[in-house]
Design a protein around this motif. Structure first.
Motif, PDB file in Angstrom:
ATOM      1  N   ASN A 168       0.833  -1.218   0.000  1.00 44.18           N
ATOM      2  CA  ASN A 168       0.000   0.000   0.000  1.00 44.18           C
ATOM      3  C   ASN A 168       0.858   1.255   0.000  1.00 44.18           C
ATOM      4  O   ASN A 168       0.570   2.231  -0.695  1.00 44.18           O
ATOM      5  CB  ASN A 168      -0.920   0.003   1.229  1.00 44.18           C
ATOM      6  CG  ASN A 168      -2.115  -0.917   1.064  1.00 44.18           C
ATOM      7  OD1 ASN A 168      -2.477  -1.264  -0.052  1.00 44.18           O
ATOM      8  ND2 ASN A 168      -2.717  -1.318   2.168  1.00 44.18           N
ATOM      9  N   TYR A 169       1.933   1.233   0.791  1.00 46.43           N
ATOM     10  CA  TYR A 169       2.841   2.379   0.852  1.00 46.43           C
ATOM     11  C   TYR A 169       3.490   2.622  -0.512  1.00 46.43           C
ATOM     12  O   TYR A 169       3.541   3.751  -0.995  1.00 46.43           O
ATOM     13  CB  TYR A 169       3.901   2.111   1.915  1.00 46.43           C
ATOM     14  CG  TYR A 169       5.020   3.133   1.952  1.00 46.43           C
ATOM     15  CD1 TYR A 169       4.772   4.461   2.303  1.00 46.43           C
ATOM     16  CD2 TYR A 169       6.327   2.771   1.637  1.00 46.43           C
ATOM     17  CE1 TYR A 169       5.795   5.398   2.335  1.00 46.43           C
ATOM     18  CE2 TYR A 169       7.356   3.697   1.678  1.00 46.43           C
ATOM     19  CZ  TYR A 169       7.086   5.012   2.022  1.00 46.43           C
ATOM     20  OH  TYR A 169       8.100   5.939   2.052  1.00 46.43           O
ATOM     21  N   ASN A 170       3.954   1.550  -1.147  1.00 50.26           N
ATOM     22  CA  ASN A 170       4.573   1.698  -2.471  1.00 50.26           C
ATOM     23  C   ASN A 170       3.575   2.224  -3.494  1.00 50.26           C
ATOM     24  O   ASN A 170       3.925   3.050  -4.344  1.00 50.26           O
ATOM     25  CB  ASN A 170       5.123   0.348  -2.952  1.00 50.26           C
ATOM     26  CG  ASN A 170       6.431  -0.004  -2.272  1.00 50.26           C
ATOM     27  OD1 ASN A 170       7.285   0.846  -2.098  1.00 50.26           O
ATOM     28  ND2 ASN A 170       6.594  -1.253  -1.871  1.00 50.26           N
ATOM     29  N   TYR A 171       2.342   1.753  -3.417  1.00 47.55           N
ATOM     30  CA  TYR A 171       1.338   2.116  -4.418  1.00 47.55           C
ATOM     31  C   TYR A 171       0.741   3.494  -4.173  1.00 47.55           C
ATOM     32  O   TYR A 171       0.724   4.347  -5.064  1.00 47.55           O
ATOM     33  CB  TYR A 171       0.225   1.060  -4.429  1.00 47.55           C
ATOM     34  CG  TYR A 171      -0.791   1.248  -5.539  1.00 47.55           C
ATOM     35  CD1 TYR A 171      -0.639   0.593  -6.754  1.00 47.55           C
ATOM     36  CD2 TYR A 171      -1.901   2.076  -5.372  1.00 47.55           C
ATOM     37  CE1 TYR A 171      -1.561   0.758  -7.769  1.00 47.55           C
ATOM     38  CE2 TYR A 171      -2.821   2.247  -6.391  1.00 47.55           C
ATOM     39  CZ  TYR A 171      -2.651   1.585  -7.590  1.00 47.55           C
ATOM     40  OH  TYR A 171      -3.559   1.758  -8.597  1.00 47.55           O
ATOM     41  N   TYR A 172       0.252   3.721  -2.944  1.00 49.16           N
ATOM     42  CA  TYR A 172      -0.514   4.944  -2.685  1.00 49.16           C
ATOM     43  C   TYR A 172       0.352   6.143  -2.288  1.00 49.16           C
ATOM     44  O   TYR A 172      -0.047   7.282  -2.512  1.00 49.16           O
ATOM     45  CB  TYR A 172      -1.561   4.686  -1.593  1.00 49.16           C
ATOM     46  CG  TYR A 172      -2.641   3.731  -2.041  1.00 49.16           C
ATOM     47  CD1 TYR A 172      -3.636   4.147  -2.899  1.00 49.16           C
ATOM     48  CD2 TYR A 172      -2.640   2.402  -1.618  1.00 49.16           C
ATOM     49  CE1 TYR A 172      -4.628   3.257  -3.325  1.00 49.16           C
ATOM     50  CE2 TYR A 172      -3.612   1.516  -2.033  1.00 49.16           C
ATOM     51  CZ  TYR A 172      -4.603   1.964  -2.894  1.00 49.16           C
ATOM     52  OH  TYR A 172      -5.563   1.091  -3.330  1.00 49.16           O
ATOM     53  N   THR A 173       1.498   5.906  -1.688  1.00 47.11           N
ATOM     54  CA  THR A 173       2.349   7.014  -1.252  1.00 47.11           C
ATOM     55  C   THR A 173       3.480   7.290  -2.230  1.00 47.11           C
ATOM     56  O   THR A 173       3.741   8.440  -2.578  1.00 47.11           O
ATOM     57  CB  THR A 173       2.924   6.723   0.146  1.00 47.11           C
ATOM     58  OG1 THR A 173       1.829   6.525   1.062  1.00 47.11           O
ATOM     59  CG2 THR A 173       3.779   7.883   0.642  1.00 47.11           C
ATOM     60  N   LEU A 174       4.137   6.222  -2.707  1.00 50.16           N
ATOM     61  CA  LEU A 174       5.277   6.412  -3.601  1.00 50.16           C
ATOM     62  C   LEU A 174       4.904   6.350  -5.076  1.00 50.16           C
ATOM     63  O   LEU A 174       5.727   6.647  -5.932  1.00 50.16           O
ATOM     64  CB  LEU A 174       6.342   5.341  -3.314  1.00 50.16           C
ATOM     65  CG  LEU A 174       6.937   5.309  -1.902  1.00 50.16           C
ATOM     66  CD1 LEU A 174       8.010   4.234  -1.810  1.00 50.16           C
ATOM     67  CD2 LEU A 174       7.511   6.677  -1.522  1.00 50.16           C
ATOM     68  N   ASP A 175       3.651   5.958  -5.390  1.00 51.01           N
ATOM     69  CA  ASP A 175       3.238   5.774  -6.790  1.00 51.01           C
ATOM     70  C   ASP A 175       4.168   4.811  -7.516  1.00 51.01           C
ATOM     71  O   ASP A 175       4.502   4.996  -8.688  1.00 51.01           O
ATOM     72  CB  ASP A 175       3.198   7.121  -7.538  1.00 51.01           C
ATOM     73  CG  ASP A 175       2.094   8.021  -7.043  1.00 51.01           C
ATOM     74  OD1 ASP A 175       1.025   7.481  -6.711  1.00 51.01           O
ATOM     75  OD2 ASP A 175       2.298   9.240  -6.990  1.00 51.01           O
ATOM     76  N   ASN A 176       4.584   3.757  -6.819  1.00 55.19           N
ATOM     77  CA  ASN A 176       5.554   2.825  -7.393  1.00 55.19           C
ATOM     78  C   ASN A 176       5.176   1.393  -7.022  1.00 55.19           C
ATOM     79  O   ASN A 176       5.837   0.754  -6.193  1.00 55.19           O
ATOM     80  CB  ASN A 176       6.967   3.165  -6.894  1.00 55.19           C
ATOM     81  CG  ASN A 176       8.012   2.272  -7.523  1.00 55.19           C
ATOM     82  OD1 ASN A 176       7.901   1.910  -8.692  1.00 55.19           O
ATOM     83  ND2 ASN A 176       9.037   1.918  -6.750  1.00 55.19           N
ATOM     84  N   PRO A 177       4.105   0.844  -7.611  1.00 50.35           N
ATOM     85  CA  PRO A 177       3.693  -0.521  -7.259  1.00 50.35           C
ATOM     86  C   PRO A 177       4.773  -1.529  -7.633  1.00 50.35           C
ATOM     87  O   PRO A 177       5.426  -1.408  -8.675  1.00 50.35           O
ATOM     88  CB  PRO A 177       2.421  -0.729  -8.091  1.00 50.35           C
ATOM     89  CG  PRO A 177       2.521   0.258  -9.209  1.00 50.35           C
ATOM     90  CD  PRO A 177       3.252   1.439  -8.652  1.00 50.35           C
ATOM     91  N   VAL A 178       4.949  -2.532  -6.776  1.00 51.24           N
ATOM     92  CA  VAL A 178       5.988  -3.546  -7.021  1.00 51.24           C
ATOM     93  C   VAL A 178       5.396  -4.935  -7.224  1.00 51.24           C
ATOM     94  O   VAL A 178       6.141  -5.894  -7.465  1.00 51.24           O
ATOM     95  CB  VAL A 178       7.010  -3.570  -5.858  1.00 51.24           C
ATOM     96  CG1 VAL A 178       7.790  -2.279  -5.807  1.00 51.24           C
ATOM     97  CG2 VAL A 178       6.331  -3.835  -4.523  1.00 51.24           C
TER      98      VAL A 178
END
Length: 671
Positions: free
Chosen positions: A22-32
């Protein structure tokens, strides 16, 4: 017992992993991970929680919203939330700076051994949403509240937990209060309103209404976002300057807006405010200004507060992009495809520095969705963005008004209209003047046949005086037919004929785009030209064959086949070819590999003065570059011309190399 322990251990593991995603997707805009992988993890966690009856405190399943609340409890903030003094213009900003300078000088005169540093500034965006104050203890989110009167707000923890960019846990173990803004992205609002039974009027009210809704599930449906910008109370950490505080927020997984700029001179602050105002229409969220703060924390403490405001900060307000006015009437315009578009006439009002009298209503479905069918004579919300005609968002009050009557016949030619989905269409393609004028204007446009000096006024004049009813008619025009027209002297007539003659050499992709095939744009016509290489091959392609091409679905394929099956289209193309229009595919070129652009991904944005965007793209491709349409972390260069918008902003935020001088770009092209 071992099974229960294993289940809890797995739930803790899943919670940590999903929160990290969630942090990567919603905060960093960088889904892994892919959506499929994420859903599998989430579904497993839901199953384990259901079977065990246990939900861990920071479980991501809490974000869907819980039971309806009975009311809001008051919450007293640990530290007061201050309002900001306002600067309406540059004079107000300079007056604030003068007060700061005087206060710093007075302090330094009294404290010569520990003087304050010269003032330096940070500029941040002023979001237009709902202020949030979050409390964390021992790394866990324990409370969230509205600003209220600055001392006491309303507790809205269940609602805030539904915002996926809000961390439920953070690495910091002390007690802090973090301030931010709950917002609804404009793209999310648009998507929500497309299917909503009751469309939301604007993004600010949508966010505020969702966060102050007693049903957290309603909040979750709005898919809100948040940006954080301040630590108001801190036990266990302190900061020397603003940059340290921003770093602390980022390290603790808070979503910080990338637009944070630092300056030593107030003149540079003024220039930055102008840049923000220019970029404002391209943002995917509402802002109503910018906030200027002193960066040094000791200076902030020394200057202190008035009864209402901190002396060390000021809010610079922009012109409103949203306001209300009276809907006076609705007219109906006919486009080149026969689509009928409602255009509203409103009581003149100032909005974002211009006087607005006309607004778009998109289509009849838009009118019904926004409950505007009986809105004539009532007040409505309007918003101006992206420098286009303002849009009506919805009614500003519940008073009934006059009815907007949908036309049954084409306002231009009287043909009975057909409704397709939310749109009305006039099917009289051959004898409906606005459609013909629109098609000819599009045919001659820069990205199409690029007929220099041609305009919609030219198309109307040729329609009225030279019986130009089809693009092919342009190639039958003569000097004698033009020289007698009003405002057509010898020079203008020859220049137009030369431009028409030059257009005969345009390549296949431009010709296909000029034809105006329904449901196809520049990217599709370019792909068709590159794949088939000849007009005859495209005209003979079947729908099944076309659907095998990239980004061509059933609707697009059928549109292409139906278009070229039309006898009138076939006759028009025959005449143009007979007149000398080549419409040939481009010859393969040898791609260089020794350029700075070779193997790089490049995005073009804005208006170039020496080269057209198409010319620039071709030259880049000849140098081995991949020309992309959007900016991402994989972008190597952004070429920014005049009036560059959101792509330039995103490039700067991502740290992508930007080339803003066209002369430098041309030099790098090797020309």
């Amino acid at each position: 017992m071992a099974t229960e322990r294993q289940a809890l251990e797995r739930m803790a593991q899943l919670t940590e992993e999903i929160n990290r995603h969630n942090y990567n997707y919603y905060t960093l805009d960088n889904p892994v991970v892919s959506d499929k992988e994420y859903d599998a993890l989430y579904d497993e966690l839901v199953r384990l929680e259901t079977e065990s009856g246990v939900v861990l405190p920071d479980s991501p399943t809490q974000r869907v919203g819980g039971e309806v609340l009975k009311g809001f409890e008051p919450h007293r903030h640990r530290a007061r939330l201050w309002s900001l003094d306002k600067a309406q213009d540059t004079d107000d900003l300079l007056a604030w700076r003068a007060r700061v300078d005087k206060a710093v000088a007075d302090y330094n005169a009294k404290n010569p051994d520990t003087p304050l540093p010269p003032p330096s500034y940070v500029v941040e965006l002023k979001f237009d949403g709902l202020t949030l104050n979050l409390t964390y203890e021992d790394g866990r989110l324990v409370q969230a509240a509205t600003r209220g009167n600055g001392v006491i707000g309303e507790a809205i923890l269940p609602q805030v937990k539904t915002i996926r960019s809000v961390p439920l846990t953070i690495p910091f173990d002390g007690i802090i209060e973090v301030q931010g803004e709950g917002i609804m992205n404009l793209s999310v609002l648009e998507a929500y309103n497309r299917t909503a039974a009751e469309p939301l009027k604007n993004a600010r009210n949508a966010a505020a209404g969702a966060l102050r809704n007693l049903n957290p599930r309603t909040t979750a449906e709005r898919k809100l976002n948040a940006f954080f910008y301040n630590v108001g109370y801190a036990d266990g950490v302190s900061f020397e300057n603003h940059a340290e505080m921003v770093t602390f927020l980022k390290e603790n997984r808070f979503r910080v807006n990338p637009h944070v700029r630092y300056f030593e001179r107030i003149e540079d602050v003024e220039a930055e405010l102008k840049l923000i105002a220019d970029r404002r229409p391209s943002l995917d969220y509402l802002i109503d200004g910018a906030v200027i703060k002193l960066t040094d924390m000791r200076t902030r403490e020394a200057l202190g507060y008035t009864d209402k405001f901190p002396r060390w900060a000021v809010a610079y307000k922009f012109e409103a992009e949203e306001t209300t006015t009276v809907l006076q009437s609705v007219g109906w315009e006919v486009g080149r495809t026969g689509k009928i578009t409602p255009v509203a006439r409103v009581e003149a009002v100032e909005l974002a520095g211009v006087t607005v009298q006309n607004c778009t209503l998109n289509n009849i479905g838009d009118i019904e969705r926004k409950n505007l069918k009986h809105a004539l004579g009532t007040r409505v919300y309007i918003r101006r963005s992206n420098d286009v005609i303002p849009e009506i968002l919805g009614k500003a009050d519940d008073e009934p008004g006059g009815e907007i009557v949908f036309p049954a016949e084409c306002p231009a030619c009287g043909t009975l209209l057909e409704q397709r989905g939310a749109h009305l269409f006039c099917n009289n393609k051959l004898d409906c003047k606005p459609q013909t004028v629109g098609r000819i204007t599009h045919f001659a446009s820069r990205d199409a046949m690029d007929i220099d000096t041609f305009s919609i006024m030219t198309a109307e004049q040729l329609y009225n005086s030279c019986e130009v009813r089809d693009p092919a008619d342009l190639y039958d025009l003569t000097y004698e037919s033009l020289i007698g027209l009003e405002r057509f002297g010898e020079k203008k007539a020859r220049k137009l004929l030369e431009a028409i003659d030059k257009s005969k050499g345009r390549e296949l992709a431009s010709f296909l785009f000029a034809l105006g095939i329904p449901n196809t744009g520049k990217a599709t016509t370019r792909m068709l030209a590159d794949h088939y290489g000849s007009l005859d091959a495209i005209m003979g392609a079947s729908a099944e064959e076309l659907q095998g091409l990239p980004d061509v679905g059933g609707i697009v394929a059928e549109s292409i086949v139906s278009f070229f099956a039309d006898a009138a289209v076939q006759e028009s193309i025959r005449r143009m070819r007979e007149a000398g229009v080549k419409a040939e595919g481009e010859q393969p070129i040898e791609v260089r590999t020794d350029s700075v652009f070779s193997g790089k991904t490049v995005v073009l944005t804005g208006t170039l003065s020496v080269l057209s965007r198409d010319e620039a793209a071709k030259k880049l491709e000849a140098l081995g570059a991949k020309v992309a349409g959007s900016v991402s972390k994989k972008t190597d260069y952004v070429i920014a011309g005049e009036s560059a918008g959101s792509k330039l902003t995103k490039a700067r935020d991502l740290g992508v190399t930007v080339i803003e001088e066209e002369a430098e770009f041309i030099r790098l092209l090797g020309e």
